[in-house]
Design a protein around this motif. Structure first.
Motif, PDB file in Angstrom:
ATOM      1  N   ARG A 191      11.125  18.451 -34.957  1.00  0.00           N
ATOM      2  CA  ARG A 191      10.330  17.039 -35.107  1.00  0.00           C
ATOM      3  C   ARG A 191      10.837  15.797 -34.480  1.00  0.00           C
ATOM      4  O   ARG A 191      12.056  15.846 -34.299  1.00  0.00           O
ATOM      5  N   PRO A 192      10.130  14.999 -34.086  1.00  0.00           N
ATOM      6  CA  PRO A 192      10.931  13.828 -33.246  1.00  0.00           C
ATOM      7  C   PRO A 192      11.894  13.359 -34.036  1.00  0.00           C
ATOM      8  O   PRO A 192      13.116  12.789 -33.204  1.00  0.00           O
ATOM      9  N   GLU A 193      11.998  13.077 -35.101  1.00  0.00           N
ATOM     10  CA  GLU A 193      13.199  12.296 -35.713  1.00  0.00           C
ATOM     11  C   GLU A 193      14.406  13.374 -35.953  1.00  0.00           C
ATOM     12  O   GLU A 193      15.491  12.835 -36.219  1.00  0.00           O
ATOM     13  N   GLU A 194      14.115  14.596 -35.544  1.00  0.00           N
ATOM     14  CA  GLU A 194      15.372  15.599 -35.538  1.00  0.00           C
ATOM     15  C   GLU A 194      15.812  15.670 -34.242  1.00  0.00           C
ATOM     16  O   GLU A 194      16.872  16.246 -33.946  1.00  0.00           O
ATOM     17  N   ALA A 195      15.265  15.074 -33.052  1.00  0.00           N
ATOM     18  CA  ALA A 195      15.651  15.144 -31.682  1.00  0.00           C
ATOM     19  C   ALA A 195      16.759  14.383 -31.578  1.00  0.00           C
ATOM     20  O   ALA A 195      16.996  13.315 -32.114  1.00  0.00           O
ATOM     21  N   ARG A 196      17.856  14.722 -30.634  1.00  0.00           N
ATOM     22  CA  ARG A 196      18.843  14.003 -30.594  1.00  0.00           C
ATOM     23  C   ARG A 196      18.747  12.528 -29.715  1.00  0.00           C
ATOM     24  O   ARG A 196      17.733  12.653 -29.008  1.00  0.00           O
ATOM     25  N   ALA A 197      19.419  11.537 -30.369  1.00  0.00           N
ATOM     26  CA  ALA A 197      19.275  10.398 -29.634  1.00  0.00           C
ATOM     27  C   ALA A 197      20.018  10.212 -28.518  1.00  0.00           C
ATOM     28  O   ALA A 197      21.056  10.843 -28.594  1.00  0.00           O
ATOM     29  N   MET A 198      19.418   9.807 -27.552  1.00  0.00           N
ATOM     30  CA  MET A 198      20.099   9.649 -26.101  1.00  0.00           C
ATOM     31  C   MET A 198      20.535   8.326 -25.876  1.00  0.00           C
ATOM     32  O   MET A 198      19.906   7.138 -26.210  1.00  0.00           O
ATOM     33  N   ASP A 199      21.697   8.072 -25.694  1.00  0.00           N
ATOM     34  CA  ASP A 199      22.345   6.477 -25.044  1.00  0.00           C
ATOM     35  C   ASP A 199      22.260   6.550 -23.829  1.00  0.00           C
ATOM     36  O   ASP A 199      22.613   7.288 -23.117  1.00  0.00           O
ATOM     37  N   THR A 200      21.744   5.469 -23.071  1.00  0.00           N
ATOM     38  CA  THR A 200      21.830   4.880 -21.711  1.00  0.00           C
ATOM     39  C   THR A 200      22.661   3.890 -21.496  1.00  0.00           C
ATOM     40  O   THR A 200      22.332   2.841 -22.141  1.00  0.00           O
ATOM     41  N   ILE A 201      23.704   3.826 -20.570  1.00  0.00           N
ATOM     42  CA  ILE A 201      24.559   2.621 -20.554  1.00  0.00           C
ATOM     43  C   ILE A 201      24.681   2.401 -19.217  1.00  0.00           C
ATOM     44  O   ILE A 201      25.013   3.373 -18.173  1.00  0.00           O
ATOM     45  N   THR A 202      24.665   1.113 -18.629  1.00  0.00           N
ATOM     46  CA  THR A 202      24.827   0.770 -17.409  1.00  0.00           C
ATOM     47  C   THR A 202      26.224   0.173 -17.053  1.00  0.00           C
ATOM     48  O   THR A 202      26.451  -0.679 -17.820  1.00  0.00           O
ATOM     49  N   TYR A 203      26.850   0.754 -15.985  1.00  0.00           N
ATOM     50  CA  TYR A 203      28.187   0.117 -15.773  1.00  0.00           C
ATOM     51  C   TYR A 203      28.329  -0.491 -14.377  1.00  0.00           C
ATOM     52  O   TYR A 203      27.340   0.114 -13.462  1.00  0.00           O
TER      53      TYR A 203
END
Length: 83
Positions: A7-19
């Motif tokens: 389910r969408p809520e079970e999908a892993r959250a992805m973090d995107t950071i700009t350096y």
């Protein structure tokens, strides 16, 4: 829902950071930074741009800024901080 699907809520959250990284001047520089940062645990994508000095990192979870700094340093460049 079919077996094996999440389910969408079970999908892993992805973090995107700009350096912001200094010292990159060409495609070789971009490749060196990309290679080192990509080797960090949890990193799923890296886009380094010499023209802007920006490195966008996508990971499966929170990133350890110290580990990213060390990887950029290993590539021969300097991480200034988050952009």
């Amino acid at each position: 829902m079919r077996p094996g699907r999440t389910r969408p809520e079970e999908a892993r959250a992805m973090d995107t950071i700009t350096y912001k990284v200094t010292g990159m001047t060409c495609g070789h520089c971009e490749g060196a930074v990309t290679s080192e940062v990509s080797a960090l645990p949890g990193v799923t994508g890296v886009r380094a741009e010499a023209a802007t000095g920006l490195v966008v990192v996508t990971a499966e979870g929170p990133l350890d800024d110290t580990a990213v700094r060390d990887a950029v340093d290993e590539a021969g460049y300097e991480l200034v901080g988050r952009a």
